[in-house]
Design a protein around this motif. Structure first.
Motif, mmCIF file in Angstrom:
data_model
loop_
_atom_site.group_PDB
_atom_site.id
_atom_site.type_symbol
_atom_site.label_atom_id
_atom_site.label_comp_id
_atom_site.label_asym_id
_atom_site.label_seq_id
_atom_site.Cartn_x
_atom_site.Cartn_y
_atom_site.Cartn_z
ATOM 1 N N GLU A 304 0.847 -1.204 0.000
ATOM 2 C CA GLU A 304 0.000 0.000 0.000
ATOM 3 C C GLU A 304 0.884 1.256 0.000
ATOM 4 N N ARG A 307 2.451 1.637 -3.443
ATOM 5 C CA ARG A 307 1.495 2.107 -4.460
ATOM 6 C C ARG A 307 1.067 3.556 -4.199
ATOM 7 N N PRO A 311 1.782 4.954 -8.047
ATOM 8 C CA PRO A 311 0.504 4.279 -8.332
ATOM 9 C C PRO A 311 0.572 3.311 -9.513
#
Ligand code: SF4
Length: 475
Positions: A304, A307, A311
């Motif tokens: 997480e 990202r 992204p």
């Protein structure tokens, strides 16, 4: 000091396993080149055959022994015709089995581990005197310091992409893995050595390098002032090298994924948005038994964070199914973590015991049919995820490193930032001039194992803003 014989000798290296072994085989060839050995593509031509072995796959040692049986026959034929053949075994099976190889196969002349290949000319000089030479020590000296620089013409022949080992060995001791025993403790090359080799590769025409290490993101090479430098900083330094357009690295451990390395992914267009980050299992119970040093939640929290910073990054993973004690419920957690991590691809393996590892001694080994069924289920899911990731590229324009002519006339082939093979229609005139350049390619379709597309023209580019992923377009 050259010891080149009048008549060049022929060297054939059969490489098993990972990219690290491919790199090592090239370095062995480099070490032997000043001694008159020229690589050949056909074992039946060779004066020296080296099996550079891998211990990761199931029954690795048995496969090596059966190959050695074939080589023994080749040597007998050669001797009957008045010639000879020297046989060597290198790599992780050599390190793990050592003298046992000679005991079972007295025809072998030379057995040497991954830490010894810089000493190959010396070992070879001692071989062939009736007793096999076995060298599986972990020497004090730095083998990279003792290897000759790869010859420029050899490097060019290797093409546009190259491997560069920056780190070897591992201190993590996952309970299923032989690497800490066959490759030893973690060792990192000094940063100046890595930068020097990378510059040399770039000068020779290499556009993309993949940094290699068994645990590559544990890299901690020293700089000129003796300061320890991590992989993130190394990537910033490598990105400054002219001509080097793409940087990749493999294989990483989640526990060594630093903020600096994540920032490097965010900041450096040259650092490809593709990360191989093995998880192995989705069950905390199994992760603990594997001694993985991360949990399901800590892994998911890490990706997480990655990202959030990058992204567009694509993830790939490694999984072992059927680790001792793995229940149906544990395996279900593996399926759910694979979905939650949204992998673009993954390597999947059935657990098989490696002699000398702690897991090999565990009870509760999972039955073969159960392992096979779990592997098939995981593969089906991963294939669907890989397909979905590929289909998500359709309509996007990706920067593709053009590597070669395509399979069909008037086609070119290359790689996306996500390591996918891409085939595209070539311009009519002299399409091969584009090989070695990075081109914007609009993705139009998904094949079995590749993407297809078309090169976007400059005019189209000027009227659109849809090139993604790699800001710098080198030519
Ligand atoms: S981190 Fe990788 S190389 Fe190291 S012990 Fe675990 S699986 Fe083996």
């Amino acid at each position: 000091m050259s010891t080149i014989p009048q008549q060049p000798k022929k060297l054939f290296i059969k490489t098993y396993g990972c990219q690290m072994n491919v790199y090592d085989s090239d370095r062995m060839a480099d070490a032997l080149a000043p001694h008159g050995y020229m690589p050949v593509q056909d074992a039946s031509d060779a004066d020296l055959i080296v099996l550079n072995t891998c211990h990761i796959r199931e029954k690795a040692s048995e496969k090596v022994f059966s190959e050695l049986g074939r080589l023994r026959i080749l040597r007998e034929e050669r001797r009957a015709a008045g010639g000879d053949l020297t046989i060597g075994v290198a790599g992780c099976v050599a390190q793990a089995e050592g003298e046992e190889i000679v005991r079972r196969m007295p025809d072998v002349d030379l057995v040497f581990g991954p830490q010894s290949y810089h000493r190959l000319p010396d070992l070879l000089a001692r071989a062939g005197k009736g007793t096999a030479v076995v060298d599986t020590d972990f020497p004090e000296e730095d083998k990279f310091e003792h290897l000759p620089a790869a010859r420029r013409e050899v490097t060019v022949a290797r093409g546009l992409t190259a491997f560069l080992t920056v780190q070897e060995g591992c201190d993590k001791f996952c309970t299923f893995c032989v690497v800490p025993y066959t490759r030893g403790a973690e060792v990192s090359r000094p940063i100046a050595q890595v930068l020097h080799e990378a510059r040399r590769l770039a000068d020779a025409g290499v556009r993309e390098i993949t940094l290699l290490g068994q645990n590559v993101n544990a890299y901690h090479g020293l700089d000129a002032s003796g300061r320890s430098v991590g992989l993130g900083e190394l990537c910033y330094r490598l990105a400054e090298i002219e001509g080097l357009s793409r940087i990749r690295y493999t294989t990483s451990h989640p526990a060594d994924m630093t903020d600096e390395l994540i920032a490097a992914h965010r900041d450096l267009p040259a650092l490809m948005p593709y990360l191989h980050l093995p998880v192995q299992s989705g069950s905390d119970r199994i992760l603990a038994a594997m001694n993985r040093k991360h949990t399901r939640d800590s892994y998911l929290a890490l990706i997480e964070r990655i990202r959030a910073a990058v992204p567009e990054i694509a993830l790939s993973g490694d999984f072992i199914v059927g680790f001792p004690g793995e229940t149906d419920a544990d395996f279900e957690e593996t399926l759910t973590i694979a979905a939650a991590a949204n992998y673009a691809s993954a390597y999947t393996f059935k657990y098989s015991p490696r002699p000398g590892t702690p897991a090999a001694k565990l009870g509760e080994q999972v039955a073969e049919p159960v392992k096979a069924e779990r592997l098939a289920r995981l593969n089906t899911q991963i294939m669907a995820q890989t397909r979905a990731f590929a289909e998500a590229q359709v309509g996007r324009t990706l920067l593709v490193l053009i590597e070669k002519p395509g399979h069909k006339p008037n086609q070119l082939g290359g790689r996306s930032p996500y390591l996918q093979a891409v085939h595209m229609d070539a311009p009519r005139e002299n399409p091969e001039r584009l090989i070695g350049t990075i081109q914007p390619v609009q993705i139009l379709g998904v094949g079995f194992n590749s993407l297809s597309g078309r090169i976007v023209t400059v005019a189209e580019l000027e009227s659109a803003t849809h090139v993604e992923s790699q800001a710098a377009m080198a030519s």
